[in-house]
Design an enzyme around this catalytic site. Sequence first.
Site, short mmCIF file in Angstrom:
data_model
loop_
_atom_site.label_atom_id
_atom_site.label_comp_id
_atom_site.label_asym_id
_atom_site.label_seq_id
_atom_site.Cartn_x
_atom_site.Cartn_y
_atom_site.Cartn_z
N GLY A 90 70.89 29.69 52.21
CA GLY A 90 72.06 29.38 51.49
C GLY A 90 72.56 30.87 51.10
O GLY A 90 72.28 31.90 51.41
N GLY A 92 72.93 33.53 49.20
CA GLY A 92 72.06 34.00 48.13
C GLY A 92 72.69 35.38 47.34
O GLY A 92 72.38 35.84 46.36
N LYS A 113 81.28 38.33 49.08
CA LYS A 113 79.92 38.85 49.26
C LYS A 113 79.63 40.02 48.57
O LYS A 113 80.03 40.99 48.24
CB LYS A 113 79.65 39.26 50.98
CG LYS A 113 78.31 39.41 51.45
CD LYS A 113 78.41 39.38 52.81
CE LYS A 113 77.13 39.63 53.55
NZ LYS A 113 76.94 39.36 54.92
N ASP A 125 68.43 40.13 44.93
CA ASP A 125 69.13 40.70 43.83
C ASP A 125 70.64 40.07 43.73
O ASP A 125 71.33 40.47 42.86
CB ASP A 125 69.12 42.15 43.54
CG ASP A 125 69.81 42.87 44.80
OD1 ASP A 125 70.20 42.32 45.85
OD2 ASP A 125 69.75 44.20 44.80
N GLY A 126 71.09 39.58 44.95
CA GLY A 126 72.21 39.00 45.06
C GLY A 126 73.51 39.98 45.44
O GLY A 126 74.48 39.70 45.16
N ARG A 183 78.01 27.05 59.06
CA ARG A 183 77.14 27.53 59.97
C ARG A 183 76.43 26.42 60.77
O ARG A 183 76.08 25.13 60.29
CB ARG A 183 76.24 28.46 59.43
CG ARG A 183 76.69 29.48 58.53
CD ARG A 183 75.82 29.72 57.38
NE ARG A 183 76.61 30.65 56.35
CZ ARG A 183 76.39 31.85 56.34
NH1 ARG A 183 75.66 32.56 57.18
NH2 ARG A 183 77.11 32.53 55.43
N ASP A 252 71.49 30.51 61.30
CA ASP A 252 72.37 30.56 59.75
C ASP A 252 73.45 31.57 60.12
O ASP A 252 74.23 31.58 59.00
CB ASP A 252 71.42 30.83 58.73
CG ASP A 252 70.68 31.94 58.86
OD1 ASP A 252 69.68 32.01 59.69
OD2 ASP A 252 70.77 33.21 58.33
N ASP A 262 78.79 37.10 59.97
CA ASP A 262 77.57 37.76 59.15
C ASP A 262 77.33 38.95 60.18
O ASP A 262 76.27 38.81 60.82
CB ASP A 262 76.28 36.58 59.36
CG ASP A 262 76.30 36.33 57.93
OD1 ASP A 262 77.23 36.16 56.98
OD2 ASP A 262 75.43 35.56 57.42
P1 AMP Z 1 71.38 37.77 55.98
O1 AMP Z 1 70.37 38.53 56.75
O2 AMP Z 1 72.24 38.63 55.39
O3 AMP Z 1 71.96 36.87 57.16
O4 AMP Z 1 70.66 36.68 54.88
C1 AMP Z 1 69.71 35.96 55.11
C2 AMP Z 1 69.44 35.12 53.92
O5 AMP Z 1 68.98 36.02 52.81
C3 AMP Z 1 70.71 34.67 53.31
O6 AMP Z 1 70.27 33.27 52.80
C4 AMP Z 1 71.24 35.51 52.20
O7 AMP Z 1 71.97 34.97 51.25
C5 AMP Z 1 69.93 35.92 51.79
N1 AMP Z 1 70.06 37.35 51.20
C6 AMP Z 1 70.34 38.57 51.81
N2 AMP Z 1 70.40 39.50 51.11
C7 AMP Z 1 70.16 39.02 50.00
C8 AMP Z 1 70.38 39.58 48.64
N3 AMP Z 1 70.40 40.99 48.39
N4 AMP Z 1 70.30 39.07 47.46
C9 AMP Z 1 69.85 37.64 47.56
N5 AMP Z 1 70.02 36.91 48.92
C10 AMP Z 1 70.06 37.77 49.80
MG MG Z 2 73.35 35.50 57.05
#
Ligand code: AMP
Ligand code: MG
Length: 487
Positions: A90, A92, A113, A125-126, A183, A252, A262
């Site tokens: 989801g 994040g 983002k 940490d979002g 996605r 995803d 992404d």
């Molecule tokens: P990604 O590798 O960027 O495609 O992210 C994979 C998953 O990890 C997704 O659900 C993102 O929202 C979550 N995610 C990646 N980085 C962070 C972060 N710093 N804080 C919270 N969720 C994250």
């Molecule tokens: Mg992603």
Amino acid sequence: MKALDELTFDNRFARLGDAFSTHVLPEPLDAPRLVVASDAAMALLDLDPAVAETPVFAELFGGHKLWAEAEPRAMVYSGHQFGGYTPQLGDGRGLLLGEVYNAAGEHWDLHLKGAGMTPYSRMGDGRAVLRSSIREFLASEALHALGIPSSRALCVIGSDTPVWREKQERGAMVLRMAPSHIRFGHFEYFYYTKKPEQQALLAEHVLNLHYPECREQPEPYLAMFREIVERNAELIAKWQAYGFCHGVMNTDNMSILGITFDFGPFAFLDDFDAHFICNHSDHEGRYSFSNQVPIGQWNLSALAQALTPFISVDALKETLGLYLPLYQANYLDLMRRRLGLTTAEDDDQKLVERLLKLMQNSGVDYTLFFRRLGDESTALAVAKLRDDFVDRAGFDAWAELYKARVERDGDYTQEQRRERMHGVNPLYILRNYLAQNAIAAAESGDYSEVRRLHEVLSKPFEEQAGMEQYAQRPPDWGKHLEISCSS
Ligand code: AMP
Ligand code: MG
């Protein structure tokens, strides 16, 4: 032209309800400021590019302000990561702020983002750091300029907010735009959590909003899946033809629209290397450059599995079977054009393969080879390029075949040939070292290099005065940079 407060929202995804996303407000960044904005993306929202420089712009896209009509939501999805299923992912660290309509009647999701924690943040940490936000911005807009379908990027907002990765860095936000942020993993989520009603709602939503022409077909869902297969075959053909390595082709990260989506440790090839792995956590090379082709099919199979409630297994299998031939036809068509050919011959695939093998063995710059091949007459161009090859005899043999092939291709002047070839062979691509230089300057507060690089890459096929340094092979330090996967 619109002012910032004149955007028109219609938040159709938000209206699907709480089973699909959760209301979350952005968490503001400290001292938000504009790093870079894309005029071309601003135009998609009918915005005057000048508004990017106003303080309210950085406040909006730095999480301080929000339109009254925006409905920020974190979407839920799941997906196969490196081949294994993760039941819940989801947004994040990203929020779908809402859907905006432009004067042409197109709608664009605004997705922020780096907007802070959500119920899907898991251990994160979002946040997003400046470095990765700049990379996503540059790549989205550069791919688009190359004619490769991609999500777009409106701007990057920098800040003083500390964010911890391997070291302390600073938080940033990138405003991403796409006609949809759905996605493959959205379908997988509702399939594996056994929520048929929601899954049907999602399928209707995608069909009605993004594949309305499939409604006219006897089996609309099957027609939609077929379209998704076709778009992905075309997309991945373009990645392969232009040397783009995505790096994290988890389901995803695969858009239901067949656009590049992404961005993580992606890279454009400098030297041609079929086995190149741009993601340093990808120890087995699952997402290596050449594996992107079969992985595209693997991902479509994962989507097909999630669509079994709507489409028969036989029909899904048959449609999946279209992927590889479609990919091959698209790829060969692009490579013919990169070689300046206007007709098709049976042995063209072999001609391409032979060339790539020679390039691989000699570490020839993938982008510059094709550009220079069109610079001058065939004979002159190959005579100059031969020095780049270790296996001169091998290259000479290839060059003889190529010259004969061009002879048979048609009767055109070198002027015409150059114009045609330069129209498909970029001079400027987003090389990792160029991004790295721009990031280093931006991290010390100088955004001019990111802006200049973005400008240059917005016209990749046009030779631009004074920009020679952006069209060079990387210096030694700039080859095989380890791009951190943390972002
Ligand atoms: P990604 O590798 O960027 O495609 O992210 C994979 C998953 O990890 C997704 O659900 C993102 O929202 C979550 N995610 C990646 N980085 C962070 C972060 N710093 N804080 C919270 N969720 C994250
Ligand atoms: Mg992603």
